[in-house]
Design a protein around this motif. Structure first.
Motif, PDB file in Angstrom:
ATOM      1  N   PHE A 255     -11.560  -6.032   3.851  1.00 34.91           N
ATOM      2  CA  PHE A 255     -10.600  -7.117   3.651  1.00 34.91           C
ATOM      3  C   PHE A 255      -9.869  -7.023   2.312  1.00 34.91           C
ATOM      4  CE2 PHE A 255     -12.650  -9.329   7.206  1.00 34.91           C
ATOM      5  CZ  PHE A 255     -11.543  -9.908   7.822  1.00 34.91           C
ATOM      6  N   THR A 256     -10.318  -6.186   1.387  1.00 35.51           N
ATOM      7  CA  THR A 256      -9.549  -6.002   0.157  1.00 35.51           C
ATOM      8  C   THR A 256      -8.295  -5.175   0.412  1.00 35.51           C
ATOM      9  OG1 THR A 256     -10.656  -3.961  -0.584  1.00 35.51           O
ATOM     10  CG2 THR A 256     -11.698  -6.059  -1.166  1.00 35.51           C
ATOM     11  N   ARG A 257      -8.244  -4.516   1.573  1.00 36.65           N
ATOM     12  CA  ARG A 257      -7.062  -3.725   1.950  1.00 36.65           C
ATOM     13  C   ARG A 257      -6.482  -4.199   3.279  1.00 36.65           C
ATOM     14  NH1 ARG A 257      -8.336   2.216   2.395  1.00 36.65           N
ATOM     15  NH2 ARG A 257     -10.403   1.579   3.086  1.00 36.65           N
ATOM     16  N   GLY A 258      -6.771  -5.449   3.649  1.00 36.07           N
ATOM     17  CA  GLY A 258      -6.274  -5.945   4.919  1.00 36.07           C
ATOM     18  C   GLY A 258      -6.414  -7.449   5.016  1.00 36.07           C
ATOM     19  N   ARG A 259      -6.024  -7.990   6.174  1.00 29.04           N
ATOM     20  CA  ARG A 259      -6.114  -9.425   6.408  1.00 29.04           C
ATOM     21  C   ARG A 259      -6.125  -9.660   7.914  1.00 29.04           C
ATOM     22  NH1 ARG A 259      -2.263 -12.729   3.762  1.00 29.04           N
ATOM     23  NH2 ARG A 259      -2.268 -14.102   5.590  1.00 29.04           N
TER      24      ARG A 259
ATOM     25  N   PRO B 200      -2.565  -9.588  20.196  1.00 29.99           N
ATOM     26  CA  PRO B 200      -3.258  -8.975  19.062  1.00 29.99           C
ATOM     27  C   PRO B 200      -2.791  -7.539  18.801  1.00 29.99           C
ATOM     28  CG  PRO B 200      -4.811 -10.177  20.424  1.00 29.99           C
ATOM     29  CD  PRO B 200      -3.515 -10.157  21.177  1.00 29.99           C
ATOM     30  N   PHE B 201      -2.726  -7.179  17.522  1.00 32.43           N
ATOM     31  CA  PHE B 201      -2.308  -5.825  17.156  1.00 32.43           C
ATOM     32  C   PHE B 201      -2.819  -5.503  15.763  1.00 32.43           C
ATOM     33  CE2 PHE B 201       0.871  -8.565  15.347  1.00 32.43           C
ATOM     34  CZ  PHE B 201       1.308  -7.938  14.199  1.00 32.43           C
ATOM     35  N   SER B 202      -2.745  -4.223  15.414  1.00 34.28           N
ATOM     36  CA  SER B 202      -3.068  -3.742  14.079  1.00 34.28           C
ATOM     37  C   SER B 202      -1.811  -3.099  13.505  1.00 34.28           C
ATOM     38  CB  SER B 202      -4.211  -2.732  14.135  1.00 34.28           C
ATOM     39  OG  SER B 202      -4.441  -2.146  12.867  1.00 34.28           O
ATOM     40  N   SER B 203      -1.625  -3.203  12.199  1.00 33.07           N
ATOM     41  CA  SER B 203      -0.408  -2.697  11.579  1.00 33.07           C
ATOM     42  C   SER B 203      -0.711  -2.117  10.217  1.00 33.07           C
ATOM     43  CB  SER B 203       0.611  -3.843  11.445  1.00 33.07           C
ATOM     44  OG  SER B 203       1.760  -3.442  10.731  1.00 33.07           O
ATOM     45  N   GLY B 204      -0.069  -0.985   9.908  1.00 33.62           N
ATOM     46  CA  GLY B 204      -0.178  -0.417   8.574  1.00 33.62           C
ATOM     47  C   GLY B 204      -1.088   0.785   8.499  1.00 33.62           C
ATOM     48  N   SER B 205      -1.187   1.335   7.293  1.00 28.09           N
ATOM     49  CA  SER B 205      -2.076   2.475   7.042  1.00 28.09           C
ATOM     50  C   SER B 205      -2.437   2.486   5.562  1.00 28.09           C
ATOM     51  CB  SER B 205      -1.391   3.792   7.436  1.00 28.09           C
ATOM     52  OG  SER B 205      -0.278   4.047   6.598  1.00 28.09           O
ATOM     53  N   GLY B 206      -3.379   3.326   5.214  1.00 29.14           N
ATOM     54  CA  GLY B 206      -3.766   3.484   3.816  1.00 29.14           C
ATOM     55  C   GLY B 206      -4.374   2.231   3.222  1.00 29.14           C
ATOM     56  N   SER B 207      -3.738   1.700   2.200  1.00 27.49           N
ATOM     57  CA  SER B 207      -4.291   0.574   1.450  1.00 27.49           C
ATOM     58  C   SER B 207      -3.812  -0.785   1.941  1.00 27.49           C
ATOM     59  CB  SER B 207      -3.935   0.723  -0.040  1.00 27.49           C
ATOM     60  OG  SER B 207      -4.531   1.879  -0.581  1.00 27.49           O
ATOM     61  N   ASP B 208      -3.065  -0.822   3.041  1.00 27.22           N
ATOM     62  CA  ASP B 208      -2.577  -2.096   3.581  1.00 27.22           C
ATOM     63  C   ASP B 208      -2.596  -1.999   5.106  1.00 27.22           C
ATOM     64  OD1 ASP B 208      -1.372  -4.480   4.229  1.00 27.22           O
ATOM     65  OD2 ASP B 208       0.262  -4.283   2.779  1.00 27.22           O
ATOM     66  N   VAL B 209      -3.713  -2.388   5.695  1.00 30.07           N
ATOM     67  CA  VAL B 209      -3.904  -2.296   7.140  1.00 30.07           C
ATOM     68  C   VAL B 209      -4.286  -3.684   7.649  1.00 30.07           C
ATOM     69  CG1 VAL B 209      -5.047  -1.108   9.027  1.00 30.07           C
ATOM     70  CG2 VAL B 209      -4.752   0.066   6.836  1.00 30.07           C
ATOM     71  N   ARG B 210      -3.411  -4.309   8.410  1.00 30.36           N
ATOM     72  CA  ARG B 210      -3.599  -5.699   8.816  1.00 30.36           C
ATOM     73  C   ARG B 210      -3.929  -5.794  10.298  1.00 30.36           C
ATOM     74  NH1 ARG B 210       1.268  -8.509   5.219  1.00 30.36           N
ATOM     75  NH2 ARG B 210       1.030  -7.074   3.454  1.00 30.36           N
ATOM     76  N   ILE B 211      -4.722  -6.808  10.650  1.00 31.26           N
ATOM     77  CA  ILE B 211      -5.082  -7.026  12.041  1.00 31.26           C
ATOM     78  C   ILE B 211      -4.753  -8.465  12.439  1.00 31.26           C
ATOM     79  CG2 ILE B 211      -6.892  -5.274  12.096  1.00 31.26           C
ATOM     80  CD1 ILE B 211      -8.958  -7.514  11.734  1.00 31.26           C
ATOM     81  N   THR B 212      -4.594  -8.674  13.737  1.00 34.50           N
ATOM     82  CA  THR B 212      -4.374 -10.017  14.261  1.00 34.50           C
ATOM     83  C   THR B 212      -5.293 -10.233  15.459  1.00 34.50           C
ATOM     84  OG1 THR B 212      -2.635  -9.380  15.830  1.00 34.50           O
ATOM     85  CG2 THR B 212      -1.946  -9.938  13.590  1.00 34.50           C
ATOM     86  N   THR B 213      -5.495 -11.482  15.789  1.00 33.05           N
ATOM     87  CA  THR B 213      -6.237 -11.857  16.990  1.00 33.05           C
ATOM     88  C   THR B 213      -5.576 -13.100  17.560  1.00 33.05           C
ATOM     89  OG1 THR B 213      -8.462 -12.220  17.882  1.00 33.05           O
ATOM     90  CG2 THR B 213      -7.920 -13.357  15.822  1.00 33.05           C
ATOM     91  N   ARG B 214      -6.132 -13.638  18.642  1.00 34.51           N
ATOM     92  CA  ARG B 214      -5.628 -14.899  19.184  1.00 34.51           C
ATOM     93  C   ARG B 214      -6.814 -15.753  19.586  1.00 34.51           C
ATOM     94  NH1 ARG B 214      -2.613 -12.110  24.223  1.00 34.51           N
ATOM     95  NH2 ARG B 214      -4.404 -11.449  25.463  1.00 34.51           N
TER      96      ARG B 214
END
Length: 493
Positions: A218-222, A229-243
């Motif tokens: 979570f220090t590199r995502g949220r 739902p989807f995932s986005s990003g790479s490296g040091s900024d990788v974010r996820i979603t849910t419903r």
């Protein structure tokens, strides 16, 4: 002597801009105000124009002609840049920008139509997307060695794979899946669904705990909420979603685990690959292998569901399930439901096979967008024996076509196939895996996946990544054997 570093420096800026565009997409699906849709479409189109200009910059051709790689990593970077350069040159700048603008608008239109269960609100926009994707596919087909227009699109998601090979694999898989479904549904042991209300706050607390348990940083995502739902990003900024649906907690929890699989792949790539051609997952099939093995082979295993049962009790108290064994059966309940993302493992690939056939027809021009809903509903009744009652259960349930992801759907089943092979190898490498899963300890599994799959990023071709991790070329047999064994045990077959 300077061609290689100059090319990589140029590519690094292109990759950074691409990540910015991905962040705009994340914002659009999570927190963007509804009234901003038109402006966001213009922004996406403008940025795609900048990216397309960079990807077709003549200097790339000059650098490629002169650059010399010092090692295998450098050679692979050059090969990937050359592939991207060739494909980008096939697509006119006007078309690239128009696709970005139209799909940005289409995403919002799809969400509105889905909420209203109004197919007609969406079809004119979908028709525009399909026409643009056909034009893109034809341009790519003429400029590359793709056998068909659909193959040209598939190459973006699963390089070195052809639709005819996927179709042949699906034909081999379908009889065993249908036979397993018939046996399970005829067993007389189908458990009931969960009943009651599960507060959104509790679901999200448990979702965050599951994300951390599976190794999400979570220090590199949220974690945020989205319609799909989807995932986005790479490296040091990788974010996820849910419903969240308060009567269906598994929707939230297992969507989260699924997206964590994607995110951990990106977070697990060797850090020095960041913002290079090697700094992202090599294909969507390999990407889906991570999300599906996290969600299913690990997350729905008997050992792990025993631990999850205790977490559910701690969060929600007595929620009407009397034992860990009953909970396992409930988590793995087989039913011919409408929604792909909520489908059990027996039905899931049948959902994908249907979409694969329909989108091939759309791109080939043998199925008109105006006839798509009827074709969908007829095929669903044929494959699942259930009548689609409203569009949100059918054509409008998936976001993919609205955002132009034609060629993406088959990678879900490829991911399942790859996951079956990886799980077989993982169990051989970690004989006491179930003991760890029963304690909620995912480290032996996720560490093995990070070492054998995730850290490599784009260094190897998709099938090579799986073959090296498993010691053999991937086939569908391990997945089908796993499904037969798992559901045979649950349903007494």
């Amino acid at each position: 002597m300077t061609a290689f570093p100059e090319l990589i420096a140029f590519q690094r800026d292109t990759e950074a801009l691409s990540q910015v565009m991905g962040r705009l997409g994340w914002d659009q699906e999570t927190v963007m105000p509804r009234g901003a849709a038109g402006q966001r479409a213009d922004e996406m189109g403008a940025l795609e124009g900048v990216l397309h200009a960079r990807r077709t910059d003549p200097r790339i051709g000059d650098w490629l002609a002169k650059a010399e790689a010092a090692d295998a990593e450098g050679a692979r970077m050059l090969a990937l840049i050359a592939r991207s350069y060739k494909r980008s040159q096939c697509v006119p700048a006007r078309l690239a920008a128009e696709l970005a603008r139209t799909t940005s608008l289409a995403q919002g239109t799809w969400a509105e139509a889905r909420a209203r269960d109004d197919v007609q609100h969406f079809l004119p926009t979908l028709r525009q997307v399909v026409l643009l994707k056909r034009e893109q596919a034809q341009a790519l087909c003429e400029g590359t060695d793709a056998a068909t227009a659909y193959d040209a699109l598939l190459e973006d998601y699963e390089p070195e794979t052809r639709a005819e090979d996927i179709a042949a694999m699906f034909d081999r898989m379908r009889p065993r899946l249908v036979a397993l479904r018939a046996a399970v549904l005829g067993s007389g042991r189908i458990p009931g669904p969960l009943r009651g209300e599960f507060a959104a706050e509790g679901q999200l607390r448990l979702a965050r705990k599951l994300a951390e348990t599976f190794g999400y940083d979570f220090t590199r995502g949220r974690l945020d909420l989205a319609v799909h739902p989807f995932s986005s990003g790479s490296g040091s900024d990788v974010r996820i979603t849910t419903r969240v649906v308060e009567t269906e907690p598994f929707n939230c929890l297992y969507s989260t685990i699924h997206e964590v699989g994607h995110a951990c792949y990106e977070q697990g790539i060797a850090p020095h690959y960041a913002l290079t051609p090697l700094g992202q997952g090599v294909s969507m099939g390999v990407h889906e292998s991570q999300s599906r093995i996290y969600e299913n082979q690990l997350g729905r295993s008997g050992a792990f569901t025993g631990w999850l049962f205790e977490q559910m009790q701690a969060e929600f108290g007595d929620f009407g399930v009397d034992s860990a064994e009953t909970f396992r059966a409930t988590v793995n309940r087989v039913q011919p439901g409408f929604i792909r993302t909520e489908a059990d493992e027996v039905h899931y690939n049948l959902h994908v096979m249907m979409r694969f056939d329909l989108e091939r027809q759309l791109i080939a021009g043998t199925l008109d967008v105006g006839d798509l809903e009827e074709a969908w509903n007829a095929r669903f009744l044929q494959d699942f024996g259930v009548v689609v009652e409203r569009p949100s259960q059918g054509l409008l349930q998936d976001v993919h076509w609205s955002v132009g992801l034609f060629g993406y759907f088959p990678t879900y089943t490829l991911g399942n196939v790859y996951a079956g092979c990886l799980m077989q190898a993982l169990r051989a490498a970690v004989p006491d895996l179930d003991d760890h899963l029963a304690r909620g300890d995912l480290h032996p599994a996720t560490d093995w996946l990070r070492e054998n799959v995730q850290r490599h990023g784009g260094l190897m071709a998709p099938r090579e990544v799986i073959a090296r991790a498993c010691g053999a070329a991937p086939t569908e047999a391990p997945l089908l054997d796993y499904l037969d064994a798992k559901f045979g045990a649950i349903y007494g077959l």
